[in-house]
Enzyme design. Structure first.
Site, short mmCIF file in Angstrom:
data_model
loop_
_atom_site.label_atom_id
_atom_site.label_comp_id
_atom_site.label_asym_id
_atom_site.label_seq_id
_atom_site.Cartn_x
_atom_site.Cartn_y
_atom_site.Cartn_z
CB CYS A 27 -0.90 0.00 1.22
SG CYS A 27 0.05 -0.02 2.73
CB CYS A 30 4.82 0.45 2.00
SG CYS A 30 3.54 -0.74 2.36
CG ASP A 443 53.21 0.31 -36.93
OD1 ASP A 443 54.07 1.03 -37.45
OD2 ASP A 443 53.28 -0.13 -35.77
CG ASP A 643 51.60 -1.97 -31.77
OD1 ASP A 643 52.04 -1.12 -32.58
OD2 ASP A 643 52.32 -2.68 -31.07
CG ASP A 647 50.78 2.98 -34.85
OD1 ASP A 647 51.58 3.49 -35.66
OD2 ASP A 647 50.98 1.91 -34.26
#
Ligand SMILES: [Cu+2]
Lengths: 758, 118
Positions: A27, A30, A443, A643, A647
């Site tokens: 209800c 609460c 690369d 990587d 780069d």
């Protein structure tokens, strides 16, 4: 692998808002109780409950467990809405899908229960007309039955159509509702006022209404089923997560749920078990199968201080490791997230379907009206009946749901397929562009090669020295240097059990090498220029050095007391499968170009070995992006693979940037596609998957368009003046359901695609 | 017949106006009240939402529609896409955005909504 997290950083990691689902709040009173209980916790800033949804939103830096406990003490149950594990969500989703499927099937049977007998009756030549009072009564009864079916089996179409209408939007519900509604209303008019219509137009279409509702529900049900299969990749990734973890607490090993593993917990993993969270090995040594994440079949050896990744499989030894990332922060969780995100993002080709569907429905409504008007004005008798049939059929067959499905379905399968091969695609756009790449820049260091140089040759020039002594001297002088080649020398001496000693008077001479004093001996270590500068006689050794350079090795001269002692050659070995992967790219008609900052001789030697003819050597880091632009200016669609940090600009500028997953965070962040294993095969795989996906999308769009584009004029009655043919609305309903089915099953076909053609 | 034709044309004009020319102006302001967007029956309700520019925003979604399409909401301009579980409130966090109008929708674009960032 661990580097992946750099870009996948969870933006929600430090959130201070938490949401809880409350169970047992019956209800409205609460609400106050729960809010008060939460607000009384010191660190809670605010708690607000939404009673309708039974959820409460809590702000403040508090752990969820504490909040749940507080709610439990006042007699309610709570669970976190945000922290529900993927597994649970997936289960819930499956249950919800299953419920929805059952509902749709039930609705289908209800609708076909009336539609099929009626249709058989009409096909068997039974009169569908209203002439006598008895017929009126029977058809009125059937009409009302049909209305009940429209309510029970088709309510969602009508409610959806109305809701979106009031929202000034139109969707497939609009078309279905209008189509079936038109057929029903017309039939009811026939039942109530047959006399107002010419005799030939007193035809009812209740069977069309019932059949269409049934067929479209069937189509939706089949779609739900097929969709479940499509998200297999995500399911498989989620399935990689371990359920429990064995942690060491209070010097005892206990098994706990994986959600409860905390940062810095010490975790025990035995042979055959999955790694539960990301971490760093603190004790023991083992080999780990990472293939489920990276597609790399070879197990990887792990020693102390090596990183281990959640979801991978411990093969041999028992290890202890410290948890470094848990819960949603693990690389696996973030990969799952990224794949999900990419699966839902559309490639540019998908926007075509979007634009069409945005205008489509209103255009179809107008087409239906125009078609009805044409029949009314110029049609043969019974013009009104023809007008209604054509308008209804146009509305039904034009339903654009298959169009809307075409792209997302394929992208979902394609991105998942790539993920299985260890290729993470960031979004739909990257997926589409990758299929069009015409030139690929690689690369050299770390991409084609391992990126970790090794000592390959030691040529003794002065027989007074042993190899061991040369290595000791070389590593002693290089241990102070940060050059990657120096590191290679230091590493390989340590491997041989030789310890570097201290040198004095160390100087680096830029572009030449280094000089130092070691045990009262004057050392010079560097290139030919350095030797010439100090007048060291090289005798016949220049030719030997050149020979080494031709083999893609970098020769370095070591002089002791200005006399040449040895040549040490260092080289960065080529990855075992680079050659094959590059061949695969070239076989696809892609122009492969190598890019490196290394000197021309080494670059050419490596290029020759791997079968690349075009080389950009001695490129300064800041010029890498210029080389990408150069190729783009030649009209190439450029893919760039790298990587390193240097780069990054080139990766960002390229049409598609590929980062090696073992590389730096910066590179991964600038890239569109990440290859989780180091192998270049990932590149060819990514391109193959993207090509297959694009082809699949095009097939889907064609499949969806064909039903609509060809169906609409047919439905409007274009063929009637020539062949006397007018499409039956029931056929239109079936065609519509089939168009979705075609698209979904074609997309599922992509699941069997194998990117690796070797 | 004339009348029927005129009615037909009027209907066409109405469709054009209703779906294309009509510009909705009212939007719910998320800074004034906490909003839960209900996903049901082919529409987001509310579907026009005002949010502050240059600030992180949290939207709450509540999905009632079981259809698979409704299960995902996509904000294409900010690359956000979230799964919406059925009948569970789900918060979706959006990064700060510059002012403008941003659409959000389901994968099939059956559900559409607009964020007004200002
Ligand atoms: Cu449809």
């Amino acid at each position: 692998m661990n580097k992946l997290t750099g870009k996948l950083d969870n933006p929600l990691a430090n959130k201070s808002t938490q949401e809880l689902i409350i169970e047992g709040a019956g209800c409205a009173s609460c609400v106050g109780k729960i809010e008060l209980a939460l607000k009384s916790i010191p660190d809670v800033d605010n708690a607000e409950m939404n009673f309708a949804l039974r959820t409460v939103l809590v702000t403040g830096q508090v752990s969820v467990d504490l909040l749940i406990k507080a709610i439990e003490t006042i007699g309610y149950n709570a669970k976190s809405a945000n922290e529900a594990s993927d597994d649970e969500l997936l289960d819930e989703k499956e249950i919800a899908d299953q419920k929805y499927y059952i509902r749709l099937m039930r609705q289908m049977w209800v609708a076909l229960g009336l539609g099929v007998p009626l249709m058989i009756y009409s096909l068997a030549g039974g009169p569908m007309t209203v002439d006598t009072t008895l017929e009126r009564g029977v058809w009125l009864f059937i009409g009302l039955l049909c209305a009940a079916i429209m309510y029970f089996a088709g309510k969602h179409f009508y409610v959806g159509a109305w809701k979106s209408f009031t929202n000034h939007t139109a969707n497939m519900d609009t078309l279905i509702a209008l189509g079936t509604g038109t057929a029903w209303i017309y039939s009811m008019v026939v039942v109530f006022f047959p006399m107002a219509l010419p005799e030939m137009a007193r035809h009812v279409y209740f069977e069309a209404t019932a059949m269409i509702i049934g067929l479209i529900n069937l189509g939706l049900a089949l779609e739900v089923k097929a969709r479940g299969r499509t998200s297999d990749a995500i399911k498989r990734l989620i399935g990689l997560q371990a359920k429990t973890a064995r942690v060491v607490r209070d010097k005892k090993e206990i098994d706990i749920a994986i959600e409860q593993v905390l940062l810095n917990d010490i975790v025990r993993v035995r042979p055959g078990e999955k790694i539960p969270v990301d971490g760093m090995v603190t004790q023991g040594h083992t080999s780990i199968d990472e293939s489920m994440l990276t597609g790399e079949p070879m197990p990887v050896e792990k020693f102390e201080e090596d990183e281990v990744v959640a979801g991978t499989l411990n093969k041999s030894g028992s290890i202890l490791f410290k948890a470094t990332r848990v819960g949603k922060d693990t690389a696996l969780a973030q990969i799952i997230n990224m794949v999900k995100r990419a699966q839902n993002s559309k490639p540019p080709i998908g926007r075509l379907a979007d634009i069409i569907s945005a205008y489509f429905v209103p255009v179809i409504m107008i087409t239906a009206i125009v078609s009805a008007l044409v029949w009314l004005n110029f049609g043969p008798d019974p013009a009104l009946a023809f007008a209604v049939v054509s308008a209804t059929t146009v509305l039904i067959i034009a339903c654009p749901c298959a169009l809307g499905l075409a792209t997302p379905m394929s992208v979902m399968v394609g991105v998942g397929k790539a993920a299985e091969a260890g290729v993470l695609i960031r979004n739909g756009e990257a997926l589409q562009t990758a299929s069009k790449i015409t030139a690929m820049i690689l690369d050299k260091t770390g991409t084609i090669t391992e990126g970790a140089p090794k000592v390959t040759d030691i040529v003794i020039a002065d027989n007074n020295y042993t190899e061991e002594y040369i290595l000791t001297v070389a590593s002693s002088i290089e241990s102070g240097s940060e050059h990657p080649l120096a590191q290679a020398i230091v590493d390989s001496t340590i491997e041989k059990g030789i310890d570097p000693e201290n040198v004095t008077d160390f100087h680096a001479i830029a572009g030449h090498g280094v000089e130092a004093v070691f045990n009262d001996h004057k050392l010079l270590f560097g290139n030919q220029k350095l030797m010439l500068k100090y007048g060291v006689a090289l005798n016949g050794f220049v030719a030997q050095a050149q020979q080494l350079a031709k083999e893609a090795k970098t020769p370095m001269y070591l002089a002791i007391d200005k006399k040449l002692a040895a040549i040490i050659a260092v080289s960065d070995p080529i990855k075992s499968d680079s050659i094959e992967a590059i061949k695969r790219l070239q076989a696809n008609g892609i122009r492969v170009v190598m890019l490196t900052g290394d000197n021309r001789a080494t670059a050419n030697a490596v290029a020759k070995k791997v079968g690349i003819t075009e080389v950009f050597a001695e490129v300064l880091p800041e010029d890498k992006a210029n080389k990408v632009a150069e190729l783009q200016a030649q009209g190439e669609i450029v893919g760039m693979t790298g990587d390193g940090i240097n780069d990054a600009p080139a990766l960002a500028l390229a049409n598609v940037g590929f980062a090696i997953g073992t590389g730096t965070d910066v590179a991964i962040e600038s890239a569109d596609i990440t290859l989780m294993r180091g192998s270049l095969h990932g590149l060819a795989d990514a391109i193959a998957v993207s090509k297959a996906t694009l082809r699949n999308i095009k097939q889907n769009l064609f499949g969806a368009f064909i039903y609509n584009v060809a169906g609409v004029p047919f439905a409007a009655g274009v063929l009637y003046p020539f062949f006397g043919l007018l499409l039956n609305p029931v056929i239109a309903g079936a065609a519509m359901a089939f168009s979705s089915l075609t698209v979904v099953s074609n997309a599922n076909r992509l699941r069997f695609f194998k990117p690796q053609d070797h | 017949m004339m009348i029927i034709n005129l009615i037909g044309l009027a209907l066409i004009a109405l469709i054009v106006w209703w779906f294309w020319l009509y510009k909705p102006e009212k939007a719910v302001d998320s800074s004034i009240e906490s909003i839960t967007i209900v996903v049901n029956n082919g529409v987001y309700q509310p579907s026009r939402i005002k949010v502050a520019a240059g600030k992180k925003t949290t939207l709450h979604f509540f999905r009632k529609d079981g259809s698979p399409c409704a299960a995902t909401v996509i904000f294409p301009n900010v690359e956000v896409s979230e799964e919406l579980p059925l009948e569970i409130n789900k918060s979706v966090e959006l990064p700060p955005m510059p002012s403008g109008e941003y659409p959000f929708h389901c994968p099939m674009k059956m559900y559409t909504g607009t964020l007004i960032v200002e």
